[in-house]
Design a protein around this motif. Structure first.
Motif, PDB file in Angstrom:
ATOM      1  N   ALA A  59      22.335 -33.969  35.759  1.00  0.00           N
ATOM      2  CA  ALA A  59      22.510 -32.742  35.251  1.00  0.00           C
ATOM      3  C   ALA A  59      23.499 -31.616  34.746  1.00  0.00           C
ATOM      4  O   ALA A  59      24.006 -31.985  34.385  1.00  0.00           O
ATOM      5  CB  ALA A  59      20.843 -31.406  35.944  1.00  0.00           C
ATOM      6  N   HIS A  69      24.337 -26.043  24.954  1.00  0.00           N
ATOM      7  CA  HIS A  69      22.966 -26.541  24.734  1.00  0.00           C
ATOM      8  C   HIS A  69      22.310 -25.670  26.442  1.00  0.00           C
ATOM      9  O   HIS A  69      21.210 -26.000  26.022  1.00  0.00           O
ATOM     10  CB  HIS A  69      22.812 -27.299  24.795  1.00  0.00           C
ATOM     11  N   LEU A  70      22.875 -26.168  27.529  1.00  0.00           N
ATOM     12  CA  LEU A  70      22.596 -25.649  28.588  1.00  0.00           C
ATOM     13  C   LEU A  70      22.386 -25.164  29.504  1.00  0.00           C
ATOM     14  O   LEU A  70      23.904 -24.593  30.136  1.00  0.00           O
ATOM     15  CB  LEU A  70      22.719 -27.733  29.563  1.00  0.00           C
ATOM     16  N   LYS A  73      18.175 -21.166  31.203  1.00  0.00           N
ATOM     17  CA  LYS A  73      16.902 -21.178  31.335  1.00  0.00           C
ATOM     18  C   LYS A  73      16.819 -22.454  31.964  1.00  0.00           C
ATOM     19  O   LYS A  73      15.413 -22.783  32.289  1.00  0.00           O
ATOM     20  CB  LYS A  73      16.233 -20.527  29.807  1.00  0.00           C
ATOM     21  N   TRP A  74      17.171 -23.399  31.289  1.00  0.00           N
ATOM     22  CA  TRP A  74      17.105 -25.051  31.103  1.00  0.00           C
ATOM     23  C   TRP A  74      16.616 -24.995  32.841  1.00  0.00           C
ATOM     24  O   TRP A  74      16.060 -26.162  33.072  1.00  0.00           O
ATOM     25  CB  TRP A  74      17.528 -25.796  31.035  1.00  0.00           C
ATOM     26  N   GLY A  75      17.897 -24.755  33.494  1.00  0.00           N
ATOM     27  CA  GLY A  75      18.182 -25.151  34.935  1.00  0.00           C
ATOM     28  C   GLY A  75      16.336 -24.412  35.622  1.00  0.00           C
ATOM     29  O   GLY A  75      16.119 -25.017  36.164  1.00  0.00           O
ATOM     30  N   ALA A  77      13.839 -23.743  34.534  1.00  0.00           N
ATOM     31  CA  ALA A  77      12.191 -24.910  33.759  1.00  0.00           C
ATOM     32  C   ALA A  77      12.343 -25.743  34.089  1.00  0.00           C
ATOM     33  O   ALA A  77      11.005 -25.889  34.893  1.00  0.00           O
ATOM     34  CB  ALA A  77      12.472 -24.276  32.450  1.00  0.00           C
ATOM     35  N   LEU A  78      13.528 -26.790  34.849  1.00  0.00           N
ATOM     36  CA  LEU A  78      13.198 -27.323  35.304  1.00  0.00           C
ATOM     37  C   LEU A  78      12.846 -27.629  36.935  1.00  0.00           C
ATOM     38  O   LEU A  78      12.169 -28.101  37.148  1.00  0.00           O
ATOM     39  CB  LEU A  78      15.077 -28.741  35.175  1.00  0.00           C
ATOM     40  N   GLY A 105      16.921 -29.391  37.878  1.00  0.00           N
ATOM     41  CA  GLY A 105      16.759 -28.309  37.224  1.00  0.00           C
ATOM     42  C   GLY A 105      18.331 -27.689  38.478  1.00  0.00           C
ATOM     43  O   GLY A 105      19.515 -26.651  38.121  1.00  0.00           O
ATOM     44  N   VAL A 108      22.167 -28.111  36.487  1.00  0.00           N
ATOM     45  CA  VAL A 108      22.038 -27.124  35.450  1.00  0.00           C
ATOM     46  C   VAL A 108      22.544 -26.134  36.129  1.00  0.00           C
ATOM     47  O   VAL A 108      23.435 -25.225  35.752  1.00  0.00           O
ATOM     48  CB  VAL A 108      20.756 -27.107  35.225  1.00  0.00           C
ATOM     49  N   LEU A 169      13.404 -16.910  35.634  1.00  0.00           N
ATOM     50  CA  LEU A 169      12.933 -17.623  34.330  1.00  0.00           C
ATOM     51  C   LEU A 169      12.323 -16.510  33.407  1.00  0.00           C
ATOM     52  O   LEU A 169      13.252 -16.620  32.404  1.00  0.00           O
ATOM     53  CB  LEU A 169      12.142 -19.017  33.766  1.00  0.00           C
ATOM     54  N   THR A 173      15.165 -14.368  30.403  1.00  0.00           N
ATOM     55  CA  THR A 173      14.451 -13.940  28.815  1.00  0.00           C
ATOM     56  C   THR A 173      14.637 -13.010  28.374  1.00  0.00           C
ATOM     57  O   THR A 173      15.205 -13.144  27.022  1.00  0.00           O
ATOM     58  CB  THR A 173      12.555 -14.034  28.366  1.00  0.00           C
TER      59      THR A 173
END
Length: 369
Positions: A59, A69-70, A73-75, A77-78, A105, A108, A169, A173
């Motif tokens: 990661a 791009h990362l 939220k990505w971290g 979610a993973l 996760g 990230v 998370l 949002t």
């Protein structure tokens, strides 16, 4: 970045770093339970710890390649997906996958929150970033206690982690865009291999103590409940060390702190081998571990420069140690008796101390020649 977004970034970052602390401290107590549940040897369940750190390393590399791009939220979610698989315990293969995703996760979150908080708060950025890394330890202290409250049940423990990650998370949002441009590179990058080696082995020792320490204590005669409680005390000492950096960081050279930490950890391991009480000496090792990352990481930045590339290289070196060393330790444990872990620890820290003292005159200088 708006004021609301900035403070949401900090709030979710603080919560996310508590999650990182929970992650780092939970595998030590949970590995013996997984071993019993799936009928595996410790040498086999040790792969879960290495896959966790392998996911983290992958990661960090991905964030470096795709910085825009990362994001948080990505971290999160993973992390939520990984902890859900760890909670289900459907099969050992899915547990290993869950560990790797949880590690991704973790990587990230660690890679994106630090620079974004640093940038968002301007002159107050370093203080806010220090706050993130200090609160991490609160999660590490809490994880073993949560595990005990849930009667050492991995399912309940990891479902709680899943819910916590999902809650953070959900808050992200409504957060605006927090991206920052990667720091520009200037000049030729000169790799300082000795400090990369010290970083890898220092963080490898820390990962082994955290991930395998409770198992080593059980093998040495402590009950599983006692070993879990001692890990919490270990992280209290770790927190004290991290907080002390606020006062001594500008007074003591970073690599000198690394040498001091290695000396203390090795002396405590030797004390256990000579008959000292592990219930007293193991928690004190947390104080030495609290300086490993800082001592190596800051020395690397001073030697090679403080660019994004150097930061990523230093973090990657530490993660490589965290992945490889625990596996090597678990393979050797079965041949060295009930105190085998501490034999390995005392031997490795002694060798590193000799190497560090030999390298100190050069590494205490600020720039590579």
């Amino acid at each position: 970045m708006t004021g609301a977004t900035k403070y949401l970034l900090l709030a979710t970052g603080l919560a996310a770093f508590i999650l990182l602390g929970l992650a780092q401290a939970i595998f030590g107590p949970v590995l013996p339970v997984y071993a019993k549940s799936f009928g595996l040897q410790i040498s086999s369940v040790g792969w879960l710890l290495s896959l966790f750190w392998g996911g983290c390393l992958a990661a960090v590399i991905a964030v470096y390649i795709f910085p825009s791009h990362l994001g948080p939220k990505w971290g999160l979610a993973l992390a939520a997906l990984g902890t859900a698989l760890l909670a289900l315990m459907h099969s050992w293969a899915l547990v290993l996958l869950g560990g790797a995703l949880f590690g991704a996760g973790y990587g990230v979150i660690a890679a994106v929150y630090n620079p974004r908080v640093l940038s968002a708060f301007g002159p107050r950025g370093p203080a806010m970033m220090s706050l993130l890394n200090a609160i991490f330890t609160l999660g590490a202290i809490a994880a073993p206690q949560i595990f005990l409250i849930f009667d050492r049940d991995p399912t309940l423990t990891f479902w709680l982690f899943t819910g916590f990650a999902g809650l953070i998370l959900a808050v992200t949002t409504v957060m605006g865009d927090t991206r920052v441009e990667a720091q520009a590179e200037t000049g030729v990058l000169r790799i300082d291999w000795p400090i990369l080696g010290f970083a890898a082995l220092g963080i490898g020792i820390e990962s082994s103590l955290v991930g395998l320490g409770p198992t080593a204590l059980v093998i040495a005669g402590q009950s599983e409940e006692q070993a879990t409680g001692l890990l919490s005390l270990f992280f209290i000492a770790y927190l004290i060390a991290r907080l002390s950096l606020v006062f001594i960081a500008n007074l003591v050279p970073a690599f000198l702190l690394y040498i001091t930490a290695m000396t203390l950890t090795g002396a405590l391991a030797a004390g256990i081998l000579l008959g000292g009480d592990p219930a007293l000496l193991f928690p004190l090792m947390g104080f030495g571990c609290g300086f490993f990352f800082y001592g190596a990481y800051l020395t690397g930045l001073m030697r090679m420069g403080s660019s994004t590339r150097v930061s990523a290289i230093m973090l990657g070196a530490g993660l490589c140690g965290a992945i490889v060393l625990p596996i090597l330790v678990t393979q050797a444990l079965g041949f060295l008796g009930p105190k085998g872990f501490f034999i390995i620890l005392a031997s490795l820290t002694s060798a590193l101390l000799v190497a560090a003292l030999w390298a100190a005159p050069r590494l205490l200088r600020r720039k590579s020649l």
